[in-house]
Write an enzyme that holds these catalytic residues in place. Sequence first.
Site, PDB file in Angstrom:
ATOM      1  CG  ASP A  70      -2.090   0.970   1.105  1.00  0.00           C
ATOM      2  OD1 ASP A  70      -1.844   2.188   0.965  1.00  0.00           O
ATOM      3  OD2 ASP A  70      -3.246   0.515   1.138  1.00  0.00           O
ATOM      4  N   PRO A 110      -7.358   2.824  -5.507  1.00  0.00           N
ATOM      5  CG  PRO A 110      -7.361   4.910  -4.448  1.00  0.00           C
ATOM      6  CD  PRO A 110      -6.812   3.529  -4.344  1.00  0.00           C
ATOM      7  NE  ARG A 129     -13.708   3.095 -10.566  1.00  0.00           N
ATOM      8  CZ  ARG A 129     -14.614   2.601  -9.720  1.00  0.00           C
ATOM      9  NH1 ARG A 129     -14.735   1.294  -9.576  1.00  0.00           N
ATOM     10  NH2 ARG A 129     -15.410   3.403  -9.054  1.00  0.00           N
ATOM     11  CD  GLU A 176     -16.042  -0.662 -15.847  1.00  0.00           C
ATOM     12  OE1 GLU A 176     -15.270  -1.551 -15.478  1.00  0.00           O
ATOM     13  OE2 GLU A 176     -16.925  -0.179 -15.122  1.00  0.00           O
TER      14      GLU A 176
END
Length: 326
Positions: free
Chosen positions: A174, A203, A231, A260
Amino acid sequence: MKIAFFDTKSYWRDSFGPMAKEYGYEITFFDERLTPATAKLAAGHDATCSFVNDEVPAEVIRELKDLGIKVLLLRCAGFDSVDLAVAKECGLPVLRVPAYSPESVAEQGAALLMAINRKCHLSYERTTKFNFDIAGLTGIALVGKTAGIIGTGKIGQCMINILKGFGMDIIAYDAFPNPNLGLEYVSLDELYARSDVISIHCPLMPETRHMIDKDAIAKMKDGVIFINVARGALVDSEALADAVEAGKFRGVGMDVCEKEHEYFFEDRSSWTEHDATLARLLASDKVLVSGHQAFLTVEALDSMAKTTLDNAKAFLAGEPLVNEVK
Ligand code: NAD
């Protein structure tokens, strides 16, 4: 408050419609996605309510402002669809639903992992045709294998809990490690080198776009399983398709993909031409794609509706906007 609700589907109408009445709000449900071409539909409303594949770039925000929109409500956690700098410049607060059921999203990641590993999709194709041959359906036992989790926020933590239940060893990366989680944080390179399963939960931002590219994939173990319920654009899909075709992965499970917004939430089976990269990915039986449905549980929909309408209520009352994206 009058809310212009974009990209409406039956499940949205069912969750938001009755609840909005309780709040005393009026919702106009538009089938259209919010885009530069459809922004004018918001005329006469106080707020827009948009989802992940709506487009809220600078030109849309400026038009919404001119139309009298006062607040941008997102019924999702991700805010990559909105030009935040321009929203700020126009004085339009962007209010999101930071957590609606992280468990639901992680559970879809786990579902994709289990399905692609144990080849449930191939099994289903066979058994529905009374073909009970199991040759070619061998998976791996997850117990004792290493799972690398990229992004240890709300959803990443839920995924970790699920994978621990399978008896997996967890390592994590992270950008902002959380010392309270008792996790073994490693560098991205070490995570790629050691993981049998990699699941990404960070994100999408300029600095994370295409973080899974050709180089990153090359650093992963051969036969790794890669899961993305975050994502699509976190991954360079061309590089992913190349690696899938080269036999790099045991499996890839995706609830999201780069292009998408042209496809997801709609039936595109009648289109005669398709995005070439998506078509390459879908052609492989090592790839399992779900159409951004990780949020689609009764509990998550309910929570999304409640938080979105609470956000609107706080805005109207001039209360602190706890879910404002800064
Ligand atoms: P979160 O904010 O709780 O956690 C995100 C984590 O990513 C944080 O720990 C943060 O420090 C970390 N991070 C930030 N930058 C990073 C970087 N460069 N590298 C690695 N880690 C980084 O968010 P969450 O609720 O866990 O959601 C994660 C993402 O999942 C959302 O941003 C959204 O895009 C996606 N999502 C998808 C669905 C779906 O239906 N498929 C639903 C909800 C959320």
